[in-house]
Design a protein around this motif. Structure first.
Motif, PDB file in Angstrom:
ATOM      1  N   LYS A 165       0.825  -1.208   0.000  1.00 17.75           N
ATOM      2  CA  LYS A 165       0.000   0.000   0.000  1.00 17.75           C
ATOM      3  C   LYS A 165       0.859   1.258   0.000  1.00 17.75           C
ATOM      4  N   MET A 166       2.005   1.209   0.687  1.00 21.78           N
ATOM      5  CA  MET A 166       2.878   2.373   0.760  1.00 21.78           C
ATOM      6  C   MET A 166       3.823   2.476  -0.430  1.00 21.78           C
ATOM      7  N   GLY A 167       3.756   1.481  -1.314  1.00 21.73           N
ATOM      8  CA  GLY A 167       4.542   1.538  -2.542  1.00 21.73           C
ATOM      9  C   GLY A 167       6.022   1.274  -2.360  1.00 21.73           C
ATOM     10  N   VAL A 168       6.360   0.420  -1.374  1.00 13.99           N
ATOM     11  CA  VAL A 168       7.761   0.089  -1.133  1.00 13.99           C
ATOM     12  C   VAL A 168       7.899  -1.429  -1.044  1.00 13.99           C
ATOM     13  N   SER A 169       9.118  -1.906  -1.168  1.00 20.81           N
ATOM     14  CA  SER A 169       9.356  -3.335  -0.969  1.00 20.81           C
ATOM     15  C   SER A 169       9.497  -3.601   0.522  1.00 20.81           C
ATOM     16  N   PRO A 170       9.216  -4.826   0.984  1.00 21.37           N
ATOM     17  CA  PRO A 170       9.324  -5.128   2.413  1.00 21.37           C
ATOM     18  C   PRO A 170      10.701  -4.808   2.988  1.00 21.37           C
ATOM     19  N   LYS A 171      11.757  -5.022   2.227  1.00 21.73           N
ATOM     20  CA  LYS A 171      13.111  -4.769   2.739  1.00 21.73           C
ATOM     21  C   LYS A 171      13.376  -3.280   2.948  1.00 21.73           C
ATOM     22  N   GLU A 172      12.490  -2.430   2.428  1.00 15.54           N
ATOM     23  CA  GLU A 172      12.621  -0.981   2.603  1.00 15.54           C
ATOM     24  C   GLU A 172      11.768  -0.449   3.748  1.00 15.54           C
ATOM     25  N   VAL A 173      11.176  -1.359   4.514  1.00 20.21           N
ATOM     26  CA  VAL A 173      10.326  -0.990   5.647  1.00 20.21           C
ATOM     27  C   VAL A 173      11.107  -1.115   6.951  1.00 20.21           C
ATOM     28  N   ALA A 174      11.123  -0.049   7.751  1.00 18.49           N
ATOM     29  CA  ALA A 174      11.635  -0.104   9.118  1.00 18.49           C
ATOM     30  C   ALA A 174      10.464  -0.498  10.010  1.00 18.49           C
ATOM     31  N   TYR A 175      10.581  -1.662  10.644  1.00 17.59           N
ATOM     32  CA  TYR A 175       9.486  -2.178  11.462  1.00 17.59           C
ATOM     33  C   TYR A 175       9.875  -2.093  12.946  1.00 17.59           C
ATOM     34  N   PHE A 176       9.019  -1.445  13.735  1.00 19.02           N
ATOM     35  CA  PHE A 176       9.295  -1.175  15.141  1.00 19.02           C
ATOM     36  C   PHE A 176       8.418  -2.035  16.044  1.00 19.02           C
ATOM     37  N   GLY A 177       9.030  -2.636  17.074  1.00 26.27           N
ATOM     38  CA  GLY A 177       8.246  -3.393  18.021  1.00 26.27           C
ATOM     39  C   GLY A 177       8.988  -3.616  19.314  1.00 26.27           C
ATOM     40  N   ASP A 178       8.263  -4.090  20.325  1.00 23.67           N
ATOM     41  CA  ASP A 178       8.845  -4.243  21.654  1.00 23.67           C
ATOM     42  C   ASP A 178       8.947  -5.687  22.107  1.00 23.67           C
ATOM     43  N   SER A 179       8.635  -6.654  21.227  1.00 24.50           N
ATOM     44  CA  SER A 179       8.593  -8.043  21.666  1.00 24.50           C
ATOM     45  C   SER A 179       9.183  -8.989  20.626  1.00 24.50           C
TER      46      SER A 179
END
Length: 240
Positions: A165-179
């Motif tokens: 949806k954001m028009g990027v490849s998964p490897k271009e996503v910074a994913y934030f989480g605490d677990s």
């Protein structure tokens, strides 16, 4: 526009877990579950113990708080889950607040033109209400919570849908989480796994579950990841 900060990796979009990452919701979650448990005569738990009971969706939360001999009773779990959702809807914003520094981080990302989204195992209606009430309209491209047609994290499908949806490849996503669930989700999706230590779980858990980077505070993001947008995003991809 490209922002140079000598960071180790580049990204074009950001996806955030919600509970324990953007917001501190532990007390409202604990109060709501304990209210349901009390009504049915089951033992309750201290707030801090809920750090290890949340993270895999509301149904799993109910299963984890029930006595072992009751957790497999699907009819009981269904009934208590419905009660919990009603109770949580009343308590949802009693004590829940964004963590310190989150607003500034999101504002800076917006100013950079970085598309952002939320990916959570919290039930959809609650996730939407929290994001609507606590964050400015338009902050997130989409908020994806627990939905019947989508598998829960650590399955990567939600992150993959958001990347598309954001028009990027998964490897271009910074994913934030605490677990560990979040780190596994990021790795399963091929995204950049960023563990945050201000949430519900420990630094050790994040490291052991494959965090690429550990953030001690929201502002640390900009020393770990270089965000590229617009024409510079294409140029950065070609250089790599």
């Amino acid at each position: 526009m490209q922002y140079f900060n000598r960071a180790a990796v580049t990204a074009k979009a950001a996806v955030f877990d919600l509970d324990g990452t953007l917001i501190d919701s532990l007390e409202d979650l604990a109060d709501s579950v304990n209210e349901v448990l009390t009504a049915h005569g089951f033992p309750t738990f201290e707030v801090d113990l809920y750090r290890y009971k949340v993270g895999n969706g509301s149904r799993k939360l109910i299963e984890r708080v029930l006595p072992e001999d009751k957790a497999g009773d699907e009819a009981l779990v269904d009934a208590l889950l419905a009660e919990y959702k009603e109770c949580y809807a009343r308590n949802i914003l009693n004590k829940t607040r964004p963590y310190a520094g989150i607003f500034n981080m999101l504002k800076r990302l917006q100013e950079m033109g970085v598309p952002m989204a939320v990916c959570t195992n919290k039930h959809q209606s609650a996730a939407e209400e929290i994001c609507r009430e606590l964050f400015a309209e338009g902050t997130f491209v989409e908020v994806i919570g627990d939905q019947p047609d989508l598998p829960r994290k650590p399955d990567p499908l939600k992150v993959l849908k958001l990347a598309e949806k954001m028009g990027v490849s998964p490897k271009e996503v910074a994913y934030f989480g605490d677990s560990s669930v979040d780190m596994e989700t990021a790795r399963n999706a091929g995204a950049i796994a960023l563990g945050v230590t201000w949430g519900f779980r420990t630094r050790e858990e994040l490291e052991e579950s494959g965090a690429r980077f550990i953030l001690e505070m929201p502002a640390d993001l900009f020393t770990k990841v270089e965000f590229v947008t617009g024409d510079d995003a294409s140029e950065a991809s070609e250089e790599k």
